[in-house]
Write an enzyme that holds these catalytic residues in place. Structure first.
Site, mmCIF file in Angstrom:
data_model
loop_
_atom_site.group_PDB
_atom_site.id
_atom_site.type_symbol
_atom_site.label_atom_id
_atom_site.label_comp_id
_atom_site.label_asym_id
_atom_site.label_seq_id
_atom_site.Cartn_x
_atom_site.Cartn_y
_atom_site.Cartn_z
ATOM 1 N N ASP A 144 40.878 42.590 37.146
ATOM 2 C CA ASP A 144 42.316 42.394 36.974
ATOM 3 C C ASP A 144 42.918 43.782 36.749
ATOM 4 O OD1 ASP A 144 44.315 40.040 36.741
ATOM 5 O OD2 ASP A 144 44.919 41.326 35.101
ATOM 6 N N LYS B 21 41.554 33.955 30.299
ATOM 7 C CA LYS B 21 41.787 35.349 30.654
ATOM 8 C C LYS B 21 41.354 36.224 29.495
ATOM 9 C CE LYS B 21 44.081 37.715 33.973
ATOM 10 N NZ LYS B 21 44.378 37.347 35.368
ATOM 11 N N ALA C 236 51.613 39.675 42.201
ATOM 12 C CA ALA C 236 51.570 39.937 40.760
ATOM 13 C C ALA C 236 51.463 38.622 39.980
ATOM 14 C CB ALA C 236 52.819 40.696 40.334
ATOM 15 N N GLY D 144 48.516 45.581 47.475
ATOM 16 C CA GLY D 144 49.564 46.139 48.333
ATOM 17 C C GLY D 144 48.998 46.832 49.565
ATOM 18 N N ALA E 231 52.598 44.312 41.725
ATOM 19 C CA ALA E 231 52.218 45.247 40.659
ATOM 20 C C ALA E 231 52.239 44.503 39.324
ATOM 21 C CB ALA E 231 53.146 46.446 40.677
ATOM 22 N N GLY F 87 54.381 48.029 44.868
ATOM 23 C CA GLY F 87 53.025 48.302 44.393
ATOM 24 C C GLY F 87 52.053 48.544 45.532
ATOM 25 N N THR G 293 43.109 38.355 47.996
ATOM 26 C CA THR G 293 44.430 38.033 47.454
ATOM 27 C C THR G 293 45.500 38.307 48.503
ATOM 28 O OG1 THR G 293 43.625 38.674 45.270
ATOM 29 C CG2 THR G 293 46.007 38.448 45.516
HETATM 30 N N1 PHE Z 1 42.457 38.646 38.301
HETATM 31 C C1 PHE Z 1 42.724 38.014 39.541
HETATM 32 C C2 PHE Z 1 43.607 36.780 39.298
HETATM 33 O O1 PHE Z 1 44.235 36.664 38.296
HETATM 34 C C3 PHE Z 1 41.454 37.694 40.317
HETATM 35 C C4 PHE Z 1 40.401 36.940 39.555
HETATM 36 C C5 PHE Z 1 40.449 35.571 39.468
HETATM 37 C C6 PHE Z 1 39.344 37.585 38.950
HETATM 38 C C7 PHE Z 1 39.472 34.855 38.807
HETATM 39 C C8 PHE Z 1 38.380 36.863 38.279
HETATM 40 C C9 PHE Z 1 38.443 35.520 38.198
HETATM 41 O O2 PHE Z 1 43.729 35.899 40.092
#
Ligand code: PHE
Length: 348
Positions: A117, A80, A257, A182, A235, A177, A147
């Protein structure tokens, strides 16, 4: 702990840290595990009180990504990026910073791929992409709708476990959220016949969305006391803790979230209160499946949808294992992910 202590004491593989003097911001790229494949995770950007908090966020979120990929057995690794701002930026400064973030990712040669994100919507991913091939989101666009499909599938698994039927008709779902997830989740839930309650720190957002669907609006500070069947945090993280769990008036938690629990002990608190918790890293995996699925792995839209909908079955198995062991679903989900990490990658 200081930045170097946080990095040295972490059980992840590495952290790349860069200080950007012009924006007075830190960029942290945390790679937790490449056991299953190269690291893929979104970029979060927000103002933090201290850079250490941004680093900690990156580390926890990267760990979450490891469990997300392993929990659904998707051959990618956990990573991340967090851009820890010390102050709000104007548009030009922000774009410049995101461009440099893109260049940093490009210099890693594919070891880390990113996407949207919190604080980095699809339009800002386009800015990152000016300098790197390793930013996902151009054809899939916004991960939010994907998602939300996964969260809907999660709600069905929850309903099956708690009420004995996956049918959501007449069930009350409270969404915290009215944002990227949401909004599309509201539509899906209404289509599924559920009763909606909505809360947002920006009341106007909640009212706008509620007007569309005839939903009820709940004040942001009352969200933990509001009676509902399923509470869906969509959120920020850390919303489930000792204080809020004591107040909850729901049968289950299933939302989008990341890092909903303040600590793993909160999963036990929910379990003790008889509230079923759908582990966030499984329930919110829809966006994570869609982006690399469509753009790295050559999956078709249909395959991606099917894979996201399989979150229902995955959670069903997790709930069953947890029930048999009289443990929290978090423990069962961690064990499930642990088995996949133990086994390692499979040839595709
Ligand atoms: N940020 C989102 C998550 O945590 C979606 C995401 C996943 C974006 C993987 C990029 C790569 O799941």
């Amino acid at each position: 702990m200081s930045i170097d202590e946080l990095i040295q004491n972490w059980d992840g593989e590495y952290v790349a840290a860069r200080y950007e003097r012009p924006a007075e911001a830190w960029i942290f790229i945390a790679v937790h595990s490449t056991r299953l494949g190269h690291a893929v995770g979104g970029t979060r950007m927000k103002v933090y009180d201290a850079p250490e908090e941004g680093l900690r966020d990156a580390q926890r979120l990267a760990e979450g990504m490891t469990y997300k990929w392993a929990g659904i057995d998707f051959g990618l690794g956990g990573g991340k990026a967090v851009i820890a701002l010390s102050r709000p930026l104007d548009e030009a400064e922000r774009d410049r910073l995101l461009e440099r973030h893109g260049a940093l990712i490009e210099s890693m040669g594919g070891a880390f791929s990113t996407g949207a994100d919190l604080g980095v919507g699809p339009e800002l991913v386009d800015v990152i992409r000016r300098n790197t091939r390793y930013a996902l989101g151009h054809s899939a666009g916004d991960p939010g709708p994907y998602t939300s499909l996964g969260v809907l599938s999660g709600c069905r698994a929850v309903a099956a476990e708690v009420f004995g039927s996956r049918d959501l008709a007449g069930r009350t779902v409270l969404i915290q959220g009215a944002g990227d997830v949401g909004v599309p989740l509201s539509r899906r839930l209404v289509e599924a016949g559920a009763q909606l309650k909505l809360a947002d720190i920006d009341p106007a957002r909640a009212w706008d969305l509620a007007a569309q669907y005839g939903a009820e609006v709940v004040a942001a500070e009352e969200v933990y006391d509001e009676p509902c069947d399923i509470f869906a945090p969509c959120a920020v993280g850390g919303v489930l803790n000792e204080q809020t769990i004591a107040r909850l008036s729901c049968r289950a938690v299933c939302g989008a979230a990341n890092n909903q629990l303040e600590s793993d002990a909160d999963a036990e608190r929910l379990h003790a209160r008889g509230i079923l918790y759908a582990p966030d890293f499984i329930a919110n995996a829809g966006g994570a499946i869609a982006l690399p699925g469509l753009e790295l792995m050559g999956m078709s839209e249909e395959e991606v949808i099917a894979s996201i909908e399989s979150i229902e079955g995955t959670l069903g198995e997790i709930f069953q294992e947890a029930r048999q062991n009289d443990e929290s679903p978090l423990s069962a989900a961690m064990r499930r992910a642990g088995r996949v990490l133990e086994r390692g990658p499979v040839a595709r």
